[in-house]
Design an enzyme around this catalytic site. Structure first.
Site, PDB file in Angstrom:
ATOM      1  N   ASP A 296      -2.230  -4.184  -0.401  1.00 26.51           N
ATOM      2  CA  ASP A 296      -0.955  -4.857  -0.181  1.00 26.51           C
ATOM      3  C   ASP A 296      -0.311  -5.112  -1.542  1.00 26.51           C
ATOM      4  O   ASP A 296      -0.880  -5.813  -2.390  1.00 26.51           O
ATOM      5  CB  ASP A 296      -1.184  -6.183   0.557  1.00 26.51           C
ATOM      6  CG  ASP A 296      -0.046  -6.522   1.498  1.00 26.51           C
ATOM      7  OD1 ASP A 296       1.107  -6.243   1.149  1.00 26.51           O
ATOM      8  OD2 ASP A 296      -0.320  -7.065   2.583  1.00 26.51           O
TER       9      ASP A 296
ATOM     10  N   GLU B 145       7.547  -2.682   3.815  1.00 28.29           N
ATOM     11  CA  GLU B 145       7.993  -3.694   4.766  1.00 28.29           C
ATOM     12  C   GLU B 145       9.493  -3.898   4.558  1.00 28.29           C
ATOM     13  O   GLU B 145       9.920  -4.375   3.501  1.00 28.29           O
ATOM     14  CB  GLU B 145       7.246  -5.014   4.554  1.00 28.29           C
ATOM     15  CG  GLU B 145       7.657  -6.090   5.551  1.00 28.29           C
ATOM     16  CD  GLU B 145       7.163  -7.470   5.173  1.00 28.29           C
ATOM     17  OE1 GLU B 145       6.970  -8.298   6.082  1.00 28.29           O
ATOM     18  OE2 GLU B 145       6.983  -7.732   3.961  1.00 28.29           O
TER      19      GLU B 145
ATOM     20  N   HIS C 197      -0.001  -9.706  10.566  1.00 23.89           N
ATOM     21  CA  HIS C 197      -0.375 -11.061  10.150  1.00 23.89           C
ATOM     22  C   HIS C 197       0.787 -12.047  10.208  1.00 23.89           C
ATOM     23  O   HIS C 197       0.566 -13.261  10.097  1.00 23.89           O
ATOM     24  CB  HIS C 197      -0.931 -11.020   8.728  1.00 23.89           C
ATOM     25  CG  HIS C 197       0.098 -10.603   7.707  1.00 23.89           C
ATOM     26  ND1 HIS C 197       0.589  -9.322   7.616  1.00 23.89           N
ATOM     27  CD2 HIS C 197       0.738 -11.303   6.738  1.00 23.89           C
ATOM     28  CE1 HIS C 197       1.483  -9.242   6.648  1.00 23.89           C
ATOM     29  NE2 HIS C 197       1.593 -10.436   6.107  1.00 23.89           N
ATOM     30  N   ASP C 198       2.017 -11.563  10.350  1.00 23.08           N
ATOM     31  CA  ASP C 198       3.203 -12.425  10.413  1.00 23.08           C
ATOM     32  C   ASP C 198       3.738 -12.591  11.832  1.00 23.08           C
ATOM     33  O   ASP C 198       4.731 -13.298  12.031  1.00 23.08           O
ATOM     34  CB  ASP C 198       4.329 -11.843   9.546  1.00 23.08           C
ATOM     35  CG  ASP C 198       4.091 -12.027   8.059  1.00 23.08           C
ATOM     36  OD1 ASP C 198       3.377 -12.976   7.690  1.00 23.08           O
ATOM     37  OD2 ASP C 198       4.617 -11.224   7.272  1.00 23.08           O
TER      38      ASP C 198
END
Length: 549
Positions: free
Chosen positions: A101, A245, A319-320
């Site tokens: 990430d 993203e 994860h969000d």
């Protein structure tokens, strides 16, 4: 159709690990690298090809690792650099790549660059960040609001200036107009690539080209130039997977990012399908009902727009975001059937599928009654801000239950022992109470579990190129409960039909398809190997039928 240059990641499946909640090996209640290493054989059995590893860099954990204080060291709670290198090597031995990430829109306020920047306006690192003088009234330079609530500007008393933070006040934004920032980041990326990782997931990458004084944060004028330069300086010649993203992306933008000839990224995460259940005025904190027709239109748009040049990333959760089966499925009576349907739909679309940890066993949202039980900085900040503005506790908790980020961050449920086998200590966040019935051990023991359904889907991508490269044509576009399409490639046709409802349906089949028969690749009820004038579909029924010339 233009033939794609085949890439190894086209047929790959990515599994996202949020390290804090995956597996704790040392009993301190926090997931760690050793815990991940201990589960690599499980991931190999699942069949995935890449692990997207949420940040494990050194960090004060104001935003659970997305606030990095040292890009080239590991946070003590996760382990050591030696363990990170062990993870890379042991994963590679199982034909699994590590996708790091990359968080380079901002750093932690404890990063050495920012600590230097605070020393004065003449410090060489001052221009690594974005500073502005106060407004005439002494307040922030403008009214830009942080995505985590409050002003996006923080005052530095020593210099009398404000610095920009699009997220937490402890996450100052980097100044990508400074060539030295670009050089330092590129050098850091190359050192990680030299360690043998498989590529990068790029956090909020669409924000690095921001035009601050115009308050244009996403898709600034230099964004694509900056990403192209990054490509050429780092991963471009190394055949790596890169996914950005991009909350702001349209299909047209995604083509700019992912067209191979432009030399930017492999693909992007877009969120238009996710935001279909968000209220237009209040955003994620007030949900609106899921409407399949609107959802299908978004999927169709993206599948069609990126058909010939770009590449889609496919995901329901991360994860969000809330748990897939809680958001798009039926977490009650039809949890297993709807989770399998969501899996089949995702893996039978065109693009690279992403599985979020626990999705493969149908983990559900958490539903705690008090804000004190939550850990996410975004939820906590917005709760305080909106309660102060007059929103009721119950209304705010309803929003958090539906879309709060902690839904995805409760620990992975490995078995029915205390704390779901995640830790022998006290978990940093409470385990979902349903872990005794929803856990990996139970799923492994049941031949017809959601887990084995995922395993079969992952394996099918390796066997049938139509799943990877087949074109896409939606069917039953106006049907309010059926999501169906065709994929075609080199003589193979794949028909995918999903009943996205808890109703028993009679689906009338168009005449050209009525005589079709073939091989049922996967189903969540009895296999279907042929069509007829009509089909009687069970609640949440899903199947994929392969017809070969």
């Amino acid at each position: 159709m233009k033939a794609f240059e085949r890439k190894w990641w086209h047929s790959a499946v990515v599994y996202q690990i949020y390290p804090r909640s995956f597996m704790d090996a040392n009993g301190d209640g926090i997931g760690d690298l050793a815990g991940i290493i201990s589960k690599l054989d499980y991931l190999r059995q699942l069949g995935i090809n890449l692990i997207w590893l949420s940040p494990v860099y050194r960090s004060p954990m104001d935003d659970n690792g997305y606030d990095i204080s040292d890009y080239e060291d590991i946070a003590a709670e996760f382990g050591t650099m030696a363990e990170m290198e062990q993870l890379i090597e042991e994963a590679k031995a199982r034909d699994i790549h590590i996708l790091m990430d990359l968080v380079v829109n901002h750093t932690s306020d404890e990063h050495p660059w920012f600590l230097e920047a605070l020393k004065g306006k003449d410090n060489p690192y001052r221009d690594f960040y974005i500073w502005r003088k106060p407004a005439p009234d002494g307040g922030p330079p403008n009214d830009f609001r942080s995505y985590f609530g409050g002003s996006g500007w923080a005052f530095d008393e020593a210099s009398g200036e404000y610095y920009l933070h699009q997220f937490s006040v402890r996450q100052p934004d980097l100044n990508w107009e400074n060539p030295r920032v670009q050089e330092e980041v590129h050098a850091m990326m190359n050192r990680w690539l030299d360690r043998g990782i498989g590529g990068f997931r790029m956090d909020v990458i669409d924000l690095i080209g921001k035009e601050v004084d115009k308050q244009i944060m996403a898709k600034g004028k230099n964004l694509h130039l900056l990403i192209h330069q990054m490509n050429r300086a780092t991963y471009g010649a190394r055949d790596k997977l890169t996914v950005g993203e991009t909350w702001s992306a349209t299909p047209e933008d995604a083509l700019l990012y992912s067209d191979p000839e432009r030399q930017e990224l492999s693909m992007v995460f877009q969120f238009e399908h996710i935001k279909q259940t968000w209220d237009e005025k209040h955003g994620k904190w007030r949900s609106r009902p899921f409407e399949l027709s609107r959802f299908k239109a978004v999927i169709d748009k993206w599948q069609t727009a990126l058909a010939d040049r770009g590449w889609n990333s496919l995901f329901w959760s991360n994860h969000d975001l809330p748990r897939a089966v809680s958001k798009f499925g039926d977490e009650g009576e039809y949890r297993e059937a709807s989770a399998k349907l969501l899996a089949t739909a995702l893996h039978c679309l065109k693009g690279t599928p992403y599985i979020y940890q626990g999705e493969e066993i149908g983990m559900t949202n958490v539903r705690w009654s008090t804000i004190e039980e939550y850990r996410d900085i975004e939820s906590l900040n917005f709760y305080r801000e909106r309660i102060a503005a007059g929103i009721t506790h119950d209304e705010m908790m309803t929003g958090i239950h539906a879309n709060g980020r902690d839904n995805a961050r409760s620990p992975v449920q490995w078995d029915d022992s205390p704390h779901a086998g995640f830790t022998t200590g006290t978990p940093w966040m409470a385990v979902n109470p349903n872990y005794r019935s929803i856990n990996v051990a139970r799923a492994l023991a049941e031949p017809d579990s959601i887990l084995w359904h995922y395993q079969k889907l992952v394996a099918l991508r390796k066997l049938y190129p139509v799943l990877v490269y087949g074109d896409y044509q939606m069917l039953f576009a106006e049907h309010p409960q059926v999501f169906a399409w065709l994929r075609r490639y080199e003589g193979d046709t794949l028909l995918v039909i999903n009943n996205v409802s808890r109703e028993h349906l009679t689906l009338d089949i168009p005449e050209p398809l009525q005589a079709w028969h073939g091989e049922c690749l996967i189903s969540n009820y009895a296999p279907r190997d042929q069509l007829a004038v009509s089909l009687e579909l069970q609640p949440w029924e899903s199947f994929a039928l392969l017809i070969r010339e």
